[in-house]
Enzyme design. Structure first.
Site, mmCIF file in Angstrom:
data_model
loop_
_atom_site.group_PDB
_atom_site.id
_atom_site.type_symbol
_atom_site.label_atom_id
_atom_site.label_comp_id
_atom_site.label_asym_id
_atom_site.label_seq_id
_atom_site.Cartn_x
_atom_site.Cartn_y
_atom_site.Cartn_z
ATOM 1 C CD GLU A 65 -9.288 -35.299 47.925
ATOM 2 O OE1 GLU A 65 -9.836 -34.364 48.536
ATOM 3 O OE2 GLU A 65 -8.177 -35.761 48.236
ATOM 4 C CG ASN A 90 -7.356 -28.933 49.868
ATOM 5 O OD1 ASN A 90 -8.407 -28.635 50.430
ATOM 6 N ND2 ASN A 90 -7.296 -29.840 48.900
ATOM 7 N N GLY A 119 -2.324 -37.897 49.590
ATOM 8 C CA GLY A 119 -2.721 -38.632 50.779
ATOM 9 C C GLY A 119 -2.084 -40.007 50.883
ATOM 10 C CG HIS A 122 -8.423 -31.382 45.080
ATOM 11 N ND1 HIS A 122 -8.683 -32.703 45.349
ATOM 12 C CD2 HIS A 122 -7.257 -31.090 45.689
ATOM 13 C CE1 HIS A 122 -7.703 -33.173 46.109
ATOM 14 N NE2 HIS A 122 -6.830 -32.215 46.345
ATOM 15 C CE LYS A 173 -6.957 -33.118 50.365
ATOM 16 N NZ LYS A 173 -6.412 -34.356 49.839
ATOM 17 C CD GLU A 230 -3.070 -31.129 44.618
ATOM 18 O OE1 GLU A 230 -2.505 -30.922 45.697
ATOM 19 O OE2 GLU A 230 -4.282 -31.380 44.522
ATOM 20 C CB SER A 255 2.604 -37.229 50.010
ATOM 21 O OG SER A 255 1.474 -38.099 50.023
HETATM 22 P P1 PGA Z 1 -1.927 -34.414 50.706
HETATM 23 O O1 PGA Z 1 -3.075 -33.699 49.835
HETATM 24 O O2 PGA Z 1 -0.918 -33.337 51.056
HETATM 25 O O3 PGA Z 1 -2.622 -34.957 51.891
HETATM 26 O O4 PGA Z 1 -1.336 -35.471 49.834
HETATM 27 C C1 PGA Z 1 -2.763 -32.752 48.870
HETATM 28 C C2 PGA Z 1 -4.016 -32.292 48.164
HETATM 29 O O5 PGA Z 1 -4.940 -33.110 47.985
HETATM 30 O O6 PGA Z 1 -4.132 -31.115 47.787
#
Ligand code: PGA
Length: 253
Positions: free
Chosen positions: A98, A9, A174, A96, A11, A168, A213
């Site tokens: 976000e 992903n 992140g 997601h 983003k 998630e 992460s």
């Molecule tokens: P990350 O993001 O691997 O940077 O933690 C995962 C995601 O948001 O799908």
């Protein structure tokens, strides 16, 4: 066993050079029995899909990061499931955290999006997960259950191949702090049981992947857990070497 799914992903990051590097790495070394999904921003989808077709790497596919559940209409800036399929995608990420937190997507919106994805022949990667405060309050399962509830009809009509669930935890995204393999496994089992409430056959076939992460250093430990069928990778998917290393760190043939 269903093939594991390792999804990138991006983003609002990345470019065609990143896609080229990942695809070239996979063409050289193969994915080792893993399905690999690249989810770049909308504007790159058609070109990345073309690159993927040309590379002829088994199990490599392209997906969008979001969709609008309407078929068409006056929705400035939005993109429909059919348009995403027309661009050469096979998947779309739905719900997601976000999108939920920054763009106000509700659990019902997420369910509508999953249905729209299916209507266009796209597999939905449906994301669920709790915040840190919710985990601390012991509410992880309650939160995940309420996120899954409006998807009951979607799960009931599934063959298990037309979606993946992504666990998630919001606090792990992140942050550099992944869930432990054991904690992730427990929630994966919970998610699979809730899907089984509506459709046992789909629940046993569907992939439940982990995101938050995931990095080269912790991927193998997560992938070793039964019921963790892959990963949704954000930050570490933005360096081709790291993403390729995650792909190769588990599920070897
Ligand atoms: P990350 O993001 O691997 O940077 O933690 C995962 C995601 O948001 O799908």
């Amino acid at each position: 066993m269903t093939r594991p799914l390792i999804a990138a992903n991006w983003k609002m990051n990345g470019d065609l050079a990143l896609a080229e590097a990942v695809i070239a790495g996979l063409a050289e070394g193969g994915g080792g029995g893993v399905d690999v999904l690249l989810c770049p921003p909308f504007v790159y989808l058609r070109e990345v899909a073309r690159m993927v077709r040309q590379a002829k790497v088994t199990g490599l596919a392209v997906g969008a990061q979001n969709l609008d559940y309407h078929a068409h209409g006056a929705f400035t800036g939005e993109v429909s499931a059919a348009m995403i399929a027309d661009a050469g995608c096979e998947y779309v990420i739905v719900g997601h955290s976000e999108r939920r937190a920054l763009f106000g997507e509700s659990d019902d919106d997420v369910a509508r999006k999953a249905q729209a994805a299916r209507g266009a022949g796209l597999a939905a990667v449906v994301c669920v997960g709790e915040t840190f405060a919710e985990r601390e309050a012991g509410r992880t399962e309650a939160v995940v259950e309420s996120q899954l509830a409006p998807l009951a009809g979607f799960f009931a009509d599934s063959d298990g191949g037309d979606f993946a669930a992504a666990y998630e935890p919001v606090w792990a995204i992140g942050s550099g702090q992944s869930a432990t393999p054991g904690d992730a496994r427990a929630v994966h089992e919970f998610i699979r049981r809730r899907i089984a409430d509506h459709n046992p056959a789909a629940a046993s076939r569907a992939r439940v992947i982990y995101g938050g992460s995931v990095k080269p250093g912790n991927a193998a430990g997560l992938f070793a857990e039964p019921g963790i069928d892959g990963a949704l990778v954000g930050g570490a998917s933005l360096a081709a070497r790291d993403f390729l290393s995650i792909i190769r760190s588990g599920y070897a043939d």
